[in-house]
Design an enzyme around this catalytic site. Structure first.
Site, PDB file in Angstrom:
ATOM      1  N   LEU A   1      40.632  41.519  43.469  1.00  0.00           N
ATOM      2  CA  LEU A   1      41.774  41.032  44.230  1.00  0.00           C
ATOM      3  C   LEU A   1      42.900  40.506  43.344  1.00  0.00           C
ATOM      4  CD1 LEU A   1      39.704  39.198  46.984  1.00  0.00           C
ATOM      5  CD2 LEU A   1      41.123  41.230  47.338  1.00  0.00           C
ATOM      6  N   GLY A   2      42.687  40.456  42.048  1.00  0.00           N
ATOM      7  CA  GLY A   2      43.736  40.036  41.126  1.00  0.00           C
ATOM      8  C   GLY A   2      44.037  38.550  41.145  1.00  0.00           C
TER       9      GLY A   2
ATOM     10  N   PRO B   1      38.245  34.707  45.428  1.00  0.00           N
ATOM     11  CA  PRO B   1      37.040  34.856  44.607  1.00  0.00           C
ATOM     12  C   PRO B   1      37.288  35.688  43.351  1.00  0.00           C
ATOM     13  CG  PRO B   1      36.909  36.239  46.559  1.00  0.00           C
ATOM     14  CD  PRO B   1      38.125  35.390  46.736  1.00  0.00           C
TER      15      PRO B   1
ATOM     16  N   ASP C   1      47.291  43.590  35.129  1.00  0.00           N
ATOM     17  CA  ASP C   1      48.006  43.605  36.409  1.00  0.00           C
ATOM     18  C   ASP C   1      48.757  42.303  36.690  1.00  0.00           C
ATOM     19  OD1 ASP C   1      45.765  42.087  36.832  1.00  0.00           O
ATOM     20  OD2 ASP C   1      45.069  43.151  38.603  1.00  0.00           O
TER      21      ASP C   1
ATOM     22  N   SER D   1      47.173  36.713  39.324  1.00  0.00           N
ATOM     23  CA  SER D   1      48.187  36.078  40.148  1.00  0.00           C
ATOM     24  C   SER D   1      48.428  34.640  39.710  1.00  0.00           C
ATOM     25  CB  SER D   1      47.757  36.120  41.614  1.00  0.00           C
ATOM     26  OG  SER D   1      48.750  35.578  42.456  1.00  0.00           O
TER      27      SER D   1
ATOM     28  N   LYS E   1      45.978  40.673  45.941  1.00  0.00           N
ATOM     29  CA  LYS E   1      46.492  42.019  46.227  1.00  0.00           C
ATOM     30  C   LYS E   1      45.321  42.927  46.547  1.00  0.00           C
ATOM     31  CE  LYS E   1      45.074  44.029  42.213  1.00  0.00           C
ATOM     32  NZ  LYS E   1      43.869  44.874  42.254  1.00  0.00           N
TER      33      LYS E   1
ATOM     34  N   GLY F   1      42.990  35.888  39.341  1.00  0.00           N
ATOM     35  CA  GLY F   1      43.306  35.280  38.055  1.00  0.00           C
ATOM     36  C   GLY F   1      44.643  35.742  37.519  1.00  0.00           C
TER      37      GLY F   1
END
Length: 269
Positions: free
Chosen positions: A95-96, A90, A132, A100, A8, A98
């Site tokens: 970018l979230g 990465p 998140d 996700s 994300k 883990g």
């Protein structure tokens, strides 16, 4: 059962206050992008977990996918499983990835063992794994508040735009990012800001972490500026960094003047 946990981006990110529990309240638009890991979970005679792709630091036994399994196993007495995670998103990039992976593990286990948990129940489990994680249960644009785990649907559709994400290999921990942040309230509601044309976001939408981290890591403002020079209508750091993304109307350039060790993802929203 195989699925593909996606990343994300944060469109605007305001750290609004520090909480009594030591966390921070924030306000941000979470928007899914299709930079994806791969996660396979199968029934097995005994539990096993292995990873390929990008290296993940730390003890594999503490991986969020395993924590997701153990969380459901406590309540539903799940049989053993074999998990394989191929890591592409990465870490330490904002970018979230883990989070996700953890949410998709819950989703896969729910389907695999026919637990019949609805989205709201899965979100409650996901909140126990990370701030998140719950976003990736429904995986659609939201305005997130509090710890990033309270959601309101965002009336935002960026179909037709191309997103380019640049990760320079700088791992920024959550503790480092929040250590130098000064919470404040935005001058205007995020909902109103998002209703403005993407072409004016550059002037009105900020990520509060940029002010704290850009002076420390000059590569980050360099990337942002190069994305603008390449024609991005809007560019920003996502999450607490260090990935920087640009939104392009239609197609984006093929080549960018970045070092070979940078990871670059490009895709339609």
């Amino acid at each position: 059962m195989l699925d593909f946990p996606n990343a994300k981006i944060n469109i605007g990110l305001f750290v609004t206050s520090k909480r009594a529990d030591g966390f921070h309240n924030l306000l941000s638009c979470f928007y899914p992008v299709q930079w994806m890991d791969a996660l396979e979970i199968l029934p097995a005679a005994w539990n096993s977990f292995d990873m390929t792709g990008l290296p993940v630091p730390g003890d594999p036994d503490s991986n969020l996918c395993l924590k997701a399994y153990k969380l459901l196993q406590q309540d539903f007495n799940l049989p053993p499983v074999q998990m394989h995670l191929h890591k592409v998103i990465p870490m330490g990039a904002g970018l979230g990835g883990g989070s996700s992976d953890a949410a998709f593990a819950l989703r896969i286990l729910n389907k695999l063992f026919e637990l019949d948990l609805r989205a709201g129940a899965l979100e409650d489990y996901a909140r126990q794994l990370g701030s998140d994680c719950a976003f990736f249960v429904r995986n659609k644009p939201v305005i997130a508040s509090e710890r990033g785990d309270v959601f309101m649907d965002a009336a935002l559709d960026l179909k037709g735009y191309t997103c380019v994400i640049v990760y320079p290999g700088i791992h920024i921990t959550t503790a480092e990012a929040y250590g130098s942040i000064k919470p404040s309230q935005p001058d205007c509601s995020l909902e109103m800001l998002l209703k403005q044309d993407v072409k004016v976001w550059k002037k009105i939408l900020v990520n509060d972490f940029e002010k704290a981290l850009f002076p420390k890591y000059p590569e980050l403002p360099f990337i942002k500026e190069k994305l603008y020079e390449a024609g991005a209508l809007y560019a920003s750091m996502t999450g607490s960094g260090s990935a920087i993304y640009g939104l392009f109307e239609g197609e984006a350039p093929i080549d960018f003047p970045f070092p070979d060790h940078y990871l670059i993802w490009k895709g339609l929203l």
